[in-house]
Design a protein around this motif. Sequence first.
Motif, short mmCIF file in Angstrom:
data_model
loop_
_atom_site.label_atom_id
_atom_site.label_comp_id
_atom_site.label_asym_id
_atom_site.label_seq_id
_atom_site.Cartn_x
_atom_site.Cartn_y
_atom_site.Cartn_z
N GLY A 41 -2.32 2.87 -10.17
CA GLY A 41 -1.17 3.66 -10.62
C GLY A 41 -0.03 3.50 -9.85
O GLY A 41 0.93 3.71 -9.84
N LYS A 42 -0.24 1.58 -9.16
CA LYS A 42 1.02 1.03 -8.50
C LYS A 42 1.71 0.96 -9.32
O LYS A 42 3.36 1.17 -9.31
CB LYS A 42 0.43 -0.04 -8.53
CG LYS A 42 -0.37 0.21 -7.08
CD LYS A 42 -1.02 -1.45 -5.79
CE LYS A 42 -1.62 -2.12 -6.42
NZ LYS A 42 -2.81 -2.46 -7.52
N VAL A 82 3.37 0.81 1.42
CA VAL A 82 2.67 2.34 1.31
C VAL A 82 1.33 2.40 0.18
O VAL A 82 1.56 1.92 -0.45
CB VAL A 82 3.45 3.75 0.17
CG1 VAL A 82 2.84 4.74 -0.69
CG2 VAL A 82 5.20 3.36 1.28
N ASN A 83 0.75 2.55 1.19
CA ASN A 83 -0.92 2.42 0.78
C ASN A 83 -1.61 3.49 -0.28
O ASN A 83 -1.58 4.31 0.01
CB ASN A 83 -1.11 2.19 1.71
CG ASN A 83 -3.35 1.67 1.57
OD1 ASN A 83 -3.71 1.11 0.33
ND2 ASN A 83 -3.72 1.49 2.38
N PHE A 84 -1.87 2.90 -1.84
CA PHE A 84 -2.05 4.61 -3.15
C PHE A 84 -3.96 4.30 -2.52
O PHE A 84 -4.68 3.31 -2.77
CB PHE A 84 -2.00 3.33 -3.92
CG PHE A 84 -0.52 4.25 -4.83
CD1 PHE A 84 0.76 5.24 -3.37
CD2 PHE A 84 -0.52 4.47 -5.68
CE1 PHE A 84 1.62 4.79 -3.91
CE2 PHE A 84 1.25 4.49 -6.18
CZ PHE A 84 2.13 5.16 -5.26
N VAL A 85 -4.65 5.07 -2.62
CA VAL A 85 -5.76 5.26 -2.09
C VAL A 85 -6.14 6.76 -2.40
O VAL A 85 -5.42 7.44 -3.40
CB VAL A 85 -6.39 5.49 -0.45
CG1 VAL A 85 -5.87 4.87 0.69
CG2 VAL A 85 -5.75 6.67 0.42
N ASP A 86 -7.43 6.29 -3.06
CA ASP A 86 -7.83 8.09 -3.63
C ASP A 86 -7.86 8.98 -3.13
O ASP A 86 -8.85 8.40 -1.87
CB ASP A 86 -9.24 7.41 -4.67
CG ASP A 86 -9.54 5.89 -5.35
OD1 ASP A 86 -8.77 6.19 -5.85
OD2 ASP A 86 -9.87 5.10 -5.60
N CYS A 115 3.76 3.95 -10.94
CA CYS A 115 4.79 4.55 -10.18
C CYS A 115 6.01 4.24 -10.07
O CYS A 115 7.36 3.95 -10.42
CB CYS A 115 3.80 4.49 -8.05
SG CYS A 115 5.29 5.01 -7.20
N ALA A 116 5.62 2.27 -10.03
CA ALA A 116 7.32 1.23 -10.36
C ALA A 116 7.98 2.27 -11.33
O ALA A 116 8.99 1.80 -11.13
CB ALA A 116 6.20 0.38 -10.25
N LEU A 117 7.32 2.20 -12.81
CA LEU A 117 8.22 2.62 -13.36
C LEU A 117 8.32 3.66 -13.23
O LEU A 117 10.42 3.48 -14.14
CB LEU A 117 6.86 2.16 -14.68
CG LEU A 117 7.80 2.33 -16.37
CD1 LEU A 117 9.12 1.02 -16.14
CD2 LEU A 117 6.82 2.61 -17.15
N LEU A 163 1.08 -3.03 -17.23
CA LEU A 163 0.84 -1.38 -17.90
C LEU A 163 0.26 -1.78 -18.34
O LEU A 163 -0.25 -2.01 -19.49
CB LEU A 163 2.09 -0.83 -17.94
CG LEU A 163 3.71 -0.25 -17.14
CD1 LEU A 163 4.39 0.46 -18.35
CD2 LEU A 163 2.96 0.22 -16.17
N ARG A 164 -1.12 -1.14 -17.76
CA ARG A 164 -2.49 -0.88 -19.11
C ARG A 164 -2.56 -0.10 -19.91
O ARG A 164 -1.55 0.67 -20.10
CB ARG A 164 -3.40 -0.42 -17.90
CG ARG A 164 -4.15 -1.42 -17.10
CD ARG A 164 -5.21 -1.02 -16.17
NE ARG A 164 -5.90 -1.58 -15.09
CZ ARG A 164 -5.38 -2.65 -14.36
NH1 ARG A 164 -4.19 -2.12 -14.48
NH2 ARG A 164 -6.26 -3.58 -13.71
N GLY A 165 -2.60 -0.60 -21.22
CA GLY A 165 -2.32 0.19 -22.05
C GLY A 165 -1.14 -0.73 -22.98
O GLY A 165 -1.28 -0.76 -23.97
N LEU A 166 -0.60 -1.03 -22.17
CA LEU A 166 1.07 -1.26 -23.07
C LEU A 166 0.82 -2.81 -22.78
O LEU A 166 1.66 -3.61 -23.69
CB LEU A 166 2.39 -0.69 -22.42
CG LEU A 166 2.27 0.41 -22.65
CD1 LEU A 166 4.16 1.52 -22.23
CD2 LEU A 166 2.54 1.12 -24.29
#
Length: 325
Positions: free
Chosen positions: A163-164, A234-238, A167-169, A207-210
């Motif tokens: 989701g990086k 910033v590290n996005f983790v599950d 989030c950016a969008l 963007l996945r899907g777009l």
Amino acid sequence: MNKVAVSELLGDDAKHLKLELLYGKAWLDSKFISSFRIQKPGLGLAGYTDHIHGGRVQILGNTEISYLQTLNRDDRYFSISELCKKDIACFVVTKNLKVPSELLTCVKKHNIPLMRTALVSSEAITKISDFLEYKLAPETVIHGVLMDVYGVGVLIIGRSGIGKSECALELIKRGHRLAADDAVHIIRKQDFLIGASNDLLHYHIELRGLGILNVKDMYGVNAIRVRKKVELVVNFVDWNSEESYERTGLDNKFFEILGIHLPIIMLPVSPGRNMAVIVESAAKNQLLKYMGYDAAREFENKLNKKLKESENIESDSFFDSKGVE
């Protein structure tokens, strides 16, 4: 060691250097510059060439050309010829000064490109040095998104699909600016890092899907940055319920890129968490740290002070109950 072909001094991104090629077109791609430091030969023209460094741009300004004019033709040729033996990358004559014929003869003999610029020596040295410093800087590519959030360069990393870009969008919609998506090209310039997108992906986000979106066309030029200093990772983790995540902000962690250690924040991603707002908060908190205020340390100091006051009160109560003789 990084090297730059002399031909790059005449490229489209070097037009501000105002360089004109006088000789050496055949050698532009085989002669390399290995240092961003520019050198004026000075005493090298008088025969003392011990400190003339190979692989550098040699600037011939008014002082050098004037000195050469004081010599007779044989001495002038000998002076320049000895200098040319030091593995010179190229010569640049400044202020559009007239080039001595002996200089042209020597560069032809030693296969050294010769250029001229209208800039004065000091300006030419500054601009060429800045240009070469950027070109020669160590570089790497990191998978992530680089955003300008409240003026802080935030590099968002994490596994693919976490989701990086989404989030950016959201950050772009909230008024922040995109510097690079997917492949962030990072260079080290002295003691800081500069991130940018490659030419193909400039202003675009996936963007996945777009699919691929053009941020500049959709949100305007105010939504993009050509490059940005990288200051926070910033590290996005599950999200893992069994994992222990930072709760106070006192445990400072760092992420190394090209020998530079940047502060890193581990952010667990889960349904319902507004990651854009959290990234905004992280950027604001980093700004406060730049200003000398650390909320976590301030809270720790207040807590320690409160605990110390409580200990003193308990100690006084103990002595009061025993009495003092």
